[in-house]
Scaffold this active site. Structure first.
Site, PDB file in Angstrom:
ATOM      1  N   LEU A   1     -28.539  -2.526 -80.181  1.00 23.44           N
ATOM      2  CA  LEU A   1     -28.476  -2.945 -78.768  1.00 23.44           C
ATOM      3  C   LEU A   1     -27.885  -1.797 -77.970  1.00 23.44           C
ATOM      4  CD1 LEU A   1     -28.474  -5.405 -76.632  1.00 23.44           C
ATOM      5  CD2 LEU A   1     -26.040  -5.547 -77.150  1.00 23.44           C
TER       6      LEU A   1
ATOM      7  N   HIS B   1     -10.179 -12.389 -64.810  1.00 21.92           N
ATOM      8  CA  HIS B   1     -10.772 -11.155 -65.341  1.00 21.92           C
ATOM      9  C   HIS B   1     -10.592 -11.076 -66.865  1.00 21.92           C
ATOM     10  CE1 HIS B   1     -11.748  -9.897 -61.400  1.00 21.92           C
ATOM     11  NE2 HIS B   1     -10.506  -9.641 -61.007  1.00 21.92           N
TER      12      HIS B   1
ATOM     13  N   ASP C   1     -20.109 -12.164 -62.172  1.00 24.77           N
ATOM     14  CA  ASP C   1     -19.330 -12.502 -60.974  1.00 24.77           C
ATOM     15  C   ASP C   1     -18.691 -13.887 -61.117  1.00 24.77           C
ATOM     16  OD1 ASP C   1     -18.280 -12.096 -58.474  1.00 24.77           O
ATOM     17  OD2 ASP C   1     -20.118 -12.613 -57.392  1.00 24.77           O
TER      18      ASP C   1
HETATM   19  C1  IPE Z   1     -20.292  -7.402 -57.823  1.00 23.22           C
HETATM   20  O1  IPE Z   1     -19.447  -8.457 -57.552  1.00 23.22           O
HETATM   21  C2  IPE Z   1     -19.575  -6.377 -58.658  1.00 23.22           C
HETATM   22  C3  IPE Z   1     -19.305  -6.760 -60.043  1.00 23.22           C
HETATM   23  C4  IPE Z   1     -19.639  -7.869 -60.611  1.00 23.22           C
HETATM   24  C5  IPE Z   1     -18.623  -5.752 -60.824  1.00 23.22           C
HETATM   25  P1  IPE Z   1     -18.564  -8.513 -56.234  1.00 23.22           P
HETATM   26  O2  IPE Z   1     -17.766  -9.762 -56.303  1.00 23.22           O
HETATM   27  O3  IPE Z   1     -17.803  -7.244 -56.068  1.00 23.22           O
HETATM   28  O4  IPE Z   1     -19.670  -8.581 -55.072  1.00 23.22           O
HETATM   29  P2  IPE Z   1     -19.608  -9.218 -53.626  1.00 23.22           P
HETATM   30  O5  IPE Z   1     -18.381  -8.660 -52.959  1.00 23.22           O
HETATM   31  O6  IPE Z   1     -19.513 -10.702 -53.786  1.00 23.22           O
HETATM   32  O7  IPE Z   1     -20.888  -8.809 -52.972  1.00 23.22           O
HETATM   33  C1  IPE Z   2     -16.318 -10.369 -60.897  1.00 22.39           C
HETATM   34  O1  IPE Z   2     -15.519 -11.412 -60.486  1.00 22.39           O
HETATM   35  C2  IPE Z   2     -15.534  -9.234 -61.484  1.00 22.39           C
HETATM   36  C3  IPE Z   2     -15.498  -8.016 -60.657  1.00 22.39           C
HETATM   37  C4  IPE Z   2     -16.065  -7.854 -59.502  1.00 22.39           C
HETATM   38  C5  IPE Z   2     -14.747  -6.904 -61.193  1.00 22.39           C
HETATM   39  P1  IPE Z   2     -14.840 -11.450 -59.054  1.00 22.39           P
HETATM   40  O2  IPE Z   2     -13.487 -10.826 -59.142  1.00 22.39           O
HETATM   41  O3  IPE Z   2     -15.710 -10.839 -58.031  1.00 22.39           O
HETATM   42  O4  IPE Z   2     -14.701 -13.010 -58.820  1.00 22.39           O
HETATM   43  P2  IPE Z   2     -14.918 -13.793 -57.461  1.00 22.39           P
HETATM   44  O5  IPE Z   2     -16.256 -13.405 -56.936  1.00 22.39           O
HETATM   45  O6  IPE Z   2     -13.825 -13.374 -56.549  1.00 22.39           O
HETATM   46  O7  IPE Z   2     -14.848 -15.213 -57.848  1.00 22.39           O
HETATM   47 MG    MG Z   3     -17.151 -11.563 -56.810  1.00 21.48          MG
END
Ligand code: IPE
Ligand code: IPE
Ligand code: MG
Length: 244
Positions: A135, A41, A24
């Site tokens: 792995l 991303h 995240d």
């Molecule tokens: C969880 O992160 C999903 C992934 C890392 C793929 P999110 O950014 O979607 O989760 P929330 O919205 O902060 O709970």
């Molecule tokens: C995690 O990063 C990737 C996915 C959920 C696909 P985020 O896109 O949730 O990044 P933040 O949380 O907005 O910083």
């Molecule tokens: Mg996120």
């Protein structure tokens, strides 16, 4: 495995067999740099290479990564499209190397609603790497813990499982992680302190390691630190510690 980075001494530590990561913070990583979210991303996808290498080096047997949740479809269409493109590109660019490294790819989730071309790439990657055993890399993609449990219950009903024969281990065998041990350690980057529908059955007794570091910055050293922290935990599984 030789590497040109700092030598990290893992000798005194138990290595968690199964590590799961909620990757995240890509969006915030990009925002901090004045970049669009998709740049975050992209950086996040590039970081995967480092973490896979480090996992192999450290002797982790199973790495599970949360790549796209069932809820992430609700993001702006442009972002979802960018994410799908990045996932397809990672498969194209990394598959050969992953296979050479002995990585066995698994998918956790449901392919419904995913573009056919991407579905084909995923199936091809799974097929190509199925006999590798260095792995196991579980990619949770279009994955949700609740959806996984519903999927399992539907299958069990279809199989006419008798209620009195249903046990926790039988239930586990209907999950996408069938046959694999539960995660020992669940890491969440970006400072959020929630599970966000990730492995809600399997993580019942996992050690949770939140770190404020955004996913694109979570490298080999950070993974090492998570393993060190894991070693300082006492896993009790509901029991009591022996006192002399
Ligand atoms: C969880 O992160 C999903 C992934 C890392 C793929 P999110 O950014 O979607 O989760 P929330 O919205 O902060 O709970
Ligand atoms: C995690 O990063 C990737 C996915 C959920 C696909 P985020 O896109 O949730 O990044 P933040 O949380 O907005 O910083
Ligand atoms: Mg996120």
């Amino acid at each position: 495995m030789p590497n040109n980075e700092t030598l990290l001494d893992l000798e005194p530590y138990r290595i968690p067999q199964h590590v799961a990561i909620i990757m995240d913070g890509n969006g915030r990583w990009a925002k901090k740099r004045g970049l669009p979210r998709h740049a975050g991303h992209r950086a996040g996808a590039e970081n995967l290479r480092r973490i896979i290498n480090a996992s192999v080096e450290f002797g982790i047997n199973i790495l599970t990564i949360y790549a796209f949740s069932t809820e992430n479809w609700g993001r702006p269409e442009r972002e979802v499209r960018a994410l799908m493109k990045i996932i397809a590109r990672v498969l194209d660019q990394e598959l050969k190397e992953l296979n050479a490294q002995g990585v066995c790819l698994h998918h956790l989730g449901d392919m419904t609603g995913v573009e056919q071309d991407l579905q084909d790439k995923v199936h091809n990657a799974i097929e190509l790497t199925k006999n590798n055993n260095r792995l196991i890399l579980n990619v949770a993609f279009n994955y949700g813990g609740r959806a996984e449990i519903l999927h399992a219950v539907r299958q069990m009903l279809a199989d006419e499982i008798a209620p009195e024969t249903l046990s926790e281990s039988l239930f586990s065998s209907y999950l996408f992680t069938r046959g694999l041990p539960d995660p020992d350690l669940v890491i969440r980057t970006s400072g959020e302190l929630r599970i966000s529908n990730f492995l809600i059955w399997q993580a019942a007794y996992s050690e949770f390691y939140p770190t404020p570091v955004y996913w694109p910055d979570f490298g080999r050293k950070e993974l090492y630190e998570a393993i060190v922290a894991f070693n300082q935990r006492e896993r009790r599984f509901g029991l009591v510690t022996e006192t002399p």
